[in-house]
Design a protein around this motif. Structure first.
Motif, PDB file in Angstrom:
ATOM      1  N   ASN A  68     -37.254  38.514  51.283  1.00 33.50           N
ATOM      2  CA  ASN A  68     -38.268  38.929  50.201  1.00 33.50           C
ATOM      3  C   ASN A  68     -39.483  38.245  50.894  1.00 33.50           C
ATOM      4  N   ARG A  69     -39.458  37.434  51.975  1.00 31.94           N
ATOM      5  CA  ARG A  69     -40.733  36.773  52.419  1.00 31.94           C
ATOM      6  C   ARG A  69     -41.409  37.789  53.187  1.00 31.94           C
ATOM      7  N   PRO A  70     -42.718  38.020  52.569  1.00 31.47           N
ATOM      8  CA  PRO A  70     -43.518  38.904  53.988  1.00 31.47           C
ATOM      9  C   PRO A  70     -43.901  38.362  55.063  1.00 31.47           C
ATOM     10  N   VAL A  71     -44.003  38.909  56.102  1.00 29.57           N
ATOM     11  CA  VAL A  71     -44.335  38.442  57.497  1.00 29.57           C
ATOM     12  C   VAL A  71     -45.688  39.151  58.138  1.00 29.57           C
ATOM     13  N   HIS A  72     -46.464  38.404  58.788  1.00 26.86           N
ATOM     14  CA  HIS A  72     -47.515  38.963  59.212  1.00 26.86           C
ATOM     15  C   HIS A  72     -47.041  39.662  60.803  1.00 26.86           C
ATOM     16  N   LEU A  73     -46.665  41.008  60.746  1.00 28.30           N
ATOM     17  CA  LEU A  73     -45.869  41.389  61.658  1.00 28.30           C
ATOM     18  C   LEU A  73     -46.634  41.692  62.986  1.00 28.30           C
ATOM     19  N   GLY A  74     -48.380  41.402  63.033  1.00 31.14           N
ATOM     20  CA  GLY A  74     -49.084  41.970  64.245  1.00 31.14           C
ATOM     21  C   GLY A  74     -49.361  40.741  64.939  1.00 31.14           C
ATOM     22  N   PHE A  75     -49.072  39.441  64.500  1.00 31.87           N
ATOM     23  CA  PHE A  75     -49.692  38.366  65.278  1.00 31.87           C
ATOM     24  C   PHE A  75     -49.013  38.049  66.759  1.00 31.87           C
ATOM     25  N   THR A  76     -47.878  38.240  66.945  1.00 32.94           N
ATOM     26  CA  THR A  76     -47.162  37.999  68.445  1.00 32.94           C
ATOM     27  C   THR A  76     -47.966  38.824  69.492  1.00 32.94           C
ATOM     28  N   ARG A  77     -48.199  40.126  68.883  1.00 35.89           N
ATOM     29  CA  ARG A  77     -48.738  41.184  69.930  1.00 35.89           C
ATOM     30  C   ARG A  77     -50.338  40.669  70.118  1.00 35.89           C
ATOM     31  N   ALA A  78     -51.076  40.459  68.966  1.00 37.68           N
ATOM     32  CA  ALA A  78     -52.509  40.056  69.062  1.00 37.68           C
ATOM     33  C   ALA A  78     -52.679  38.637  69.986  1.00 37.68           C
ATOM     34  N   LEU A  79     -51.583  37.818  69.743  1.00 38.72           N
ATOM     35  CA  LEU A  79     -51.598  36.394  70.536  1.00 38.72           C
ATOM     36  C   LEU A  79     -51.434  36.694  72.173  1.00 38.72           C
ATOM     37  N   TYR A  80     -50.546  37.537  72.319  1.00 38.20           N
ATOM     38  CA  TYR A  80     -50.198  37.863  73.526  1.00 38.20           C
ATOM     39  C   TYR A  80     -51.453  38.640  74.309  1.00 38.20           C
ATOM     40  N   THR A  81     -52.146  39.604  73.497  1.00 39.60           N
ATOM     41  CA  THR A  81     -52.971  40.257  74.174  1.00 39.60           C
ATOM     42  C   THR A  81     -54.167  39.393  74.604  1.00 39.60           C
ATOM     43  N   GLN A  82     -54.578  38.426  73.661  1.00 38.50           N
ATOM     44  CA  GLN A  82     -55.735  37.642  73.820  1.00 38.50           C
ATOM     45  C   GLN A  82     -55.517  36.652  75.189  1.00 38.50           C
ATOM     46  N   GLN A  83     -54.307  36.400  75.122  1.00 44.26           N
ATOM     47  CA  GLN A  83     -53.920  35.151  76.190  1.00 44.26           C
ATOM     48  C   GLN A  83     -53.894  35.877  77.655  1.00 44.26           C
ATOM     49  N   MET A  84     -53.272  37.045  77.562  1.00 46.88           N
ATOM     50  CA  MET A  84     -53.167  37.963  78.968  1.00 46.88           C
ATOM     51  C   MET A  84     -54.387  38.304  79.460  1.00 46.88           C
ATOM     52  N   GLU A  85     -55.493  38.585  78.437  1.00 48.31           N
ATOM     53  CA  GLU A  85     -56.962  39.036  78.664  1.00 48.31           C
ATOM     54  C   GLU A  85     -57.483  37.764  79.369  1.00 48.31           C
ATOM     55  N   ILE A  86     -57.287  36.434  79.154  1.00 44.98           N
ATOM     56  CA  ILE A  86     -57.910  35.429  79.720  1.00 44.98           C
ATOM     57  C   ILE A  86     -57.292  35.171  81.086  1.00 44.98           C
ATOM     58  N   ALA A  87     -55.757  35.319  80.967  1.00 43.23           N
ATOM     59  CA  ALA A  87     -55.061  35.180  82.360  1.00 43.23           C
ATOM     60  C   ALA A  87     -55.423  36.208  83.555  1.00 43.23           C
ATOM     61  N   LYS A  88     -55.859  37.373  83.108  1.00 49.18           N
ATOM     62  CA  LYS A  88     -56.339  38.416  84.175  1.00 49.18           C
ATOM     63  C   LYS A  88     -57.651  38.121  84.505  1.00 49.18           C
ATOM     64  N   SER A  89     -58.502  37.219  83.892  1.00 46.26           N
ATOM     65  CA  SER A  89     -59.593  37.143  84.336  1.00 46.26           C
ATOM     66  C   SER A  89     -59.759  35.947  85.329  1.00 46.26           C
ATOM     67  N   LYS A  90     -58.798  35.254  85.513  1.00 42.65           N
ATOM     68  CA  LYS A  90     -58.605  34.084  86.435  1.00 42.65           C
ATOM     69  C   LYS A  90     -57.882  34.377  87.763  1.00 42.65           C
ATOM     70  N   GLY A  91     -58.482  33.753  88.918  1.00 37.24           N
ATOM     71  CA  GLY A  91     -57.703  33.816  90.205  1.00 37.24           C
ATOM     72  C   GLY A  91     -56.299  33.297  90.377  1.00 37.24           C
ATOM     73  N   PRO A  92     -55.512  33.477  91.128  1.00 33.22           N
ATOM     74  CA  PRO A  92     -54.294  32.935  91.245  1.00 33.22           C
ATOM     75  C   PRO A  92     -54.139  31.496  91.163  1.00 33.22           C
ATOM     76  N   ASP A  93     -55.062  30.809  91.636  1.00 34.39           N
ATOM     77  CA  ASP A  93     -55.037  29.537  91.862  1.00 34.39           C
ATOM     78  C   ASP A  93     -56.426  28.665  91.022  1.00 34.39           C
TER      79      ASP A  93
END
Length: 504
Positions: A330-355
């Motif tokens: 019966n507990r409602p869950v915020h279903l979109g947070f993991t995708r939004a979290l992953y998207t934000q962090q991947m955008e930052i990762a892609k803006s960085k060089g490998p080192d």
């Protein structure tokens, strides 16, 4: 009037005066009970944490006696527990006016040299806190972001990547402790870090234990661990002072070197001991609450974890709305947070060089990630609250708190109260968007002049760890219904076993 009648009248007037005077001066104490002799209600308080429902002790009494403040006795001390946003506000704003920080005597015995316990000066305490705040302010911490990022990458590559399953809690404690040793003392050698970590495990388990110093008890083990750590710290401090005199450490940025370079060394052993006490406190703070916070945040990376483990599994408390249920389905869950979290962090990762390591601008882009972390800490706070001591008689909510009484503010009277957080068991990071929660309702780091000085340090550490973890792994919980106990911070009883999966 004869002599006998005069005496009777005089005694009657005296008796009336004493009765009325007693009624006038007797303070109107908060309602509650003192519990057992000496122990008070300490065992009930500790048992609630061991059962995984620490809020039950507080909420039951608030419902029974007063939603504003109630009386109890913990660790042999008369105590007033303040509840709600108004109670938090009063204590936080009353610092140095009505109350002052107070710690269990057992904590001081574990962490401090016995010679220094009677030499604590309030001016010195304020000066040291000012120095700590300066060291931990955001502008100063910016320099450590690349170091945090480097150590996080190294930790995940060494302790996570080679395995299919890992126990998150002990690994997060190892990581946060190694990082604290690096930033606070510039210790990089893993063997030295391990040498410190072993006795620290004994120290943390004895902080809120019943202070019985008999071999084999948690308090005794903590005392022995504290003695080992203090001596090791003293040796490091003396070596560092020699290095500074020889000009080998003049550009160091770690806390210990900066503390010793400030030039207030009086040349006595008490100065070295005091420096050891301060470092001990920093290590404990980073070792306990920050590692717990990282674990709490990590368990939100899968939707089913939010529904089953982050949300409290206790019986409904005084704050539960009518007709509400603690049934997970019966507990409602915020279903979109993991995708939004992953998207934000991947955008930052892609803006960085490998080192290229993370920097301050990268962390400032992690706003949504921080709302996820904040919501996690609302539902499963890394600390239960903090003690204060009344320095004068004062009144709150119509009750008198006598001078010398201890006070306690608790996260549990606001974090899951529907008055402040509608539908409080729903995992919803959007609560922290915009202006966020109302003042004095979200208090994982306390508030007022005594707010935890390490708040920004913890924020950076959590976000940098989150960035590296989210961009490298998907997590799957191996033990679905693993229980958390409070000792005094939340601890997963099986260490939080996680299966590591690659991103698709």
């Amino acid at each position: 009037m004869d002599f006998f009648a005069t005496c009777v009248l005089y005694l009657s007037l005296c008796l009336l005066f004493v009765v009325f005077w007693k009624k006038r001066v007797t303070p109107h104490l908060p309602p509650g009970q003192k519990g057992w002799p000496v122990l008070g209600e300490t065992l009930e308080f500790m048992a609630a944490g061991w059962s995984g429902c620490p809020e039950k002790f507080m909420n039951d009494r608030a419902a029974r006696y007063s939603p504003d403040v109630f009386r109890t006795n913990l660790y042999g001390k008369d105590m007033a527990v303040f509840c709600g946003a108004s109670g938090n506000k009063f204590l936080f704003s009353g610092e140095n006016k009505y109350v002052t920080p107070w710690w269990l005597e057992s904590m001081g015995k574990i962490t401090h040299f016995p010679e220094t316990l009677g030499n604590i000066n309030s001016k010195d305490v304020m000066k040291k806190r000012g120095f700590l705040l300066e060291f931990l302010k955001p502008e100063a911490l910016q320099h450590y972001i690349p170091v945090m990022d480097f150590m996080t990458r190294d930790h995940l590559a060494t302790d996570w990547s080679p395995y299919k399953e890992v126990k998150v809690f002990p690994l997060s404690k190892r990581y946060t402790f190694a990082l604290a040793c690096r930033l606070f003392m510039n210790i990089k050698d893993p063997q030295i870090v391990s040498k410190f970590a072993k006795p620290f495990a004994r120290v943390s388990s004895g902080f809120t234990a019943v202070p019985i110093n008999i071999p084999g008890t948690p308090f005794n083990r903590a005392m022995e661990g504290g003695k080992v750590i203090r001596q090791e710290l003293l040796n490091i401090i003396r070596r560092r002072k020699t290095e500074i005199l020889e000009g080998k450490d003049s550009n160091a940025r770690d806390f210990l070197s900066q503390w010793l370079l400030q030039g207030d060394d009086d040349g006595t052993v008490f100065y070295d001991m005091d420096a050891s006490n301060k470092i001990m406190g920093l290590l404990i703070a980073s070792h306990e609450t920050t590692s717990t916070s990282i674990t709490i945040v990590e368990i939100t990376f899968r939707i089913d974890l939010v529904a089953s483990e982050v949300l409290v599994k206790c019986q409904p408390t005084q704050f539960a709305a009518k007709g509400s249920s603690n049934n997970r389905k019966n507990r409602p869950v915020h279903l979109g947070f993991t995708r939004a979290l992953y998207t934000q962090q991947m955008e930052i990762a892609k803006s960085k060089g490998p080192d290229e390591f993370l920097n301050w601008d990268d962390v400032q882009k992690m706003k949504y990630s921080w709302t996820v972390a904040c919501e996690s800490m609302r539902l499963l706070p890394p600390a239960q609250g903090a003690f204060r001591e009344a320095t004068v008689d004062f009144s709150f909510a119509g009750y008198t708190i006598p001078k010398g009484w201890k006070t306690f503010w608790t996260v549990y009277s606001t974090h899951k109260n529907p008055k402040y957080f509608p539908d409080p068991e729903k995992f919803d990071p959007s609560r922290f968007e915009g202006n966020g929660p109302a003042p004095f309702t979200y208090v994982p780091f306390g508030g007022g002049p005594r707010m935890c000085p390490g708040k920004e340090y913890a924020r950076l550490e959590i976000l940098i760890f989150m960035h590296n973890l989210v961009t490298k792994f998907k997590l799957e919980k191996v033990i679905p219904d693993e229980k958390f106990i409070y000792y005094p911070s939340p601890v997963p009883v099986k260490g939080l076993l996680i299966r590591l999966l690659p991103h698709n």
